[in-house]
Design an enzyme around this catalytic site. Structure first.
Site, PDB file in Angstrom:
ATOM      1  CG  HIS A 193      22.742  41.551  43.594  1.00  0.00           C
ATOM      2  ND1 HIS A 193      21.661  40.832  43.100  1.00  0.00           N
ATOM      3  CD2 HIS A 193      22.974  41.039  44.833  1.00  0.00           C
ATOM      4  CE1 HIS A 193      21.266  39.950  43.994  1.00  0.00           C
ATOM      5  NE2 HIS A 193      22.050  40.047  45.062  1.00  0.00           N
TER       6      HIS A 193
ATOM      7  CD  GLU B 156      25.309  36.876  45.274  1.00  0.00           C
ATOM      8  OE1 GLU B 156      24.617  35.839  45.388  1.00  0.00           O
ATOM      9  OE2 GLU B 156      24.832  38.027  45.411  1.00  0.00           O
TER      10      GLU B 156
END
Length: 285
Positions: free
Chosen positions: A126, A144
């Site tokens: 994610h 990220e």
């Protein structure tokens, strides 16, 4: 030289399901388990300790651990290496890379990191939260590891190591260069399945990886995606984009997409955090 460790949780060896990484008080319909979570947070803390040990053995004068997983209070302080400093608690200005703005920081280490949103076989893949489908910096899709590297780069701090599954290590090195030390603690075979290193062996690899990363730090360069940087974000629902575009400087670029332009890595992070928090509003006014 000081080293900052950004410690996430999904990339920890043995962690393969959301139930492993959700605190018992987490408001999420998939549920949680105190026993599963307690095991995972101890394993997380031990992997962080291995990175601290490696960094100190290589000559780091100080290691700052920035808790970077959900709620940012998962590391067990009593179990943390005695020489480490711990930054925890949510709503930190620099989020997952708080601490890179401290004087004398020469390198950033990622532990427990995961692949970007949408990665096939990336374990619990994610990007910051489940509703983000993609983030692009000047057209380059990142996770990220990329958003955080751009922010660290604003302060002149390079990413020097990443530990997580094989997809995470590959994506980080593809973006930041193969001189970034990569430590694979598990191989993803599905979103919620992996072939895992035995935890003690994983820690040994992290320890040695951190030692090598600190040695390489002087030759590595901070990440710069190019500024001004166009940040484009795809979201799972149009209403979230309604909320994101309440932030000044953002614009809708599709039914479920928005964009903004950041003048530097700090602004990139601050607007990113503002839009995320706006999109998580449960009772918009």
């Amino acid at each position: 030289m000081k080293i900052v460790i950004s410690a996430d949780m999904e990339g920890t060896t043995g962690v393969v399901e959301w139930i492993h990484v959700q605190p018992p008080d987490h408001a999420n319909p998939v549920g949680s388990s105190g026993a599963e979570y307690s095991w995972a947070r101890l394993t997380l803390t031990r992997e962080v300790n291995a990175a601290v040990e490696g960094a100190l053995a290589a000559g780091a004068e100080q290691v700052i651990v920035n808790e970077s997983h959900d709620g940012m209070r998962n590391i067990l302080p009593e179990e943390l290496h005695q020489e480490a400093l711990l930054i925890n608690g949510a709503h930190k200005p620099l989020s997952m890379v708080q601490g890179v703005d401290e004087p004398g920081v020469g390198g950033l280490i990622y532990t427990g990191y995961h692949a970007k949103a949408g990665t096939p076989n990336g374990v619990l893949a994610h990007t910051y939260t489940g509703f983000v489908q993609d983030v692009r910096l000047n057209g380059v899709s990142v996770g990220e590891y990329g958003v955080n590297a751009a922010t660290a780069g604003h302060f002149g701090v390079p990413v020097i190591m990443v530990a997580g599954d094989d997809h995470t290590v590959r994506q980080t090195q593809e973006l930041l260069g193969d001189r970034i030390v990569g430590v694979v603690v598990k191989r993803g075979i599905g979103t919620m399945s992996a072939i895992n290193r035995q935890p003690e062996r994983a820690r040994a690899l992290i320890r040695e990886g951190a030692k090598e990363a600190v040695r390489r730090a002087p030759e590595l360069r901070p990440y710069n995606p190019g500024f001004p940087c166009r940040v484009e974000v795809d979201i799972d629902h149009q209403q979230r984009v309604d909320l994101a575009t309440l932030i000044p400087g953002t614009e809708r670029i599709g039914d479920r997409s928005f964009a903004y332009t950041a003048s530097d890595g700090l602004q990139l992070m601050l607007i990113w955090r503002a839009t995320l928090n706006a999109m998580m509003t449960r009772a918009p006014l």
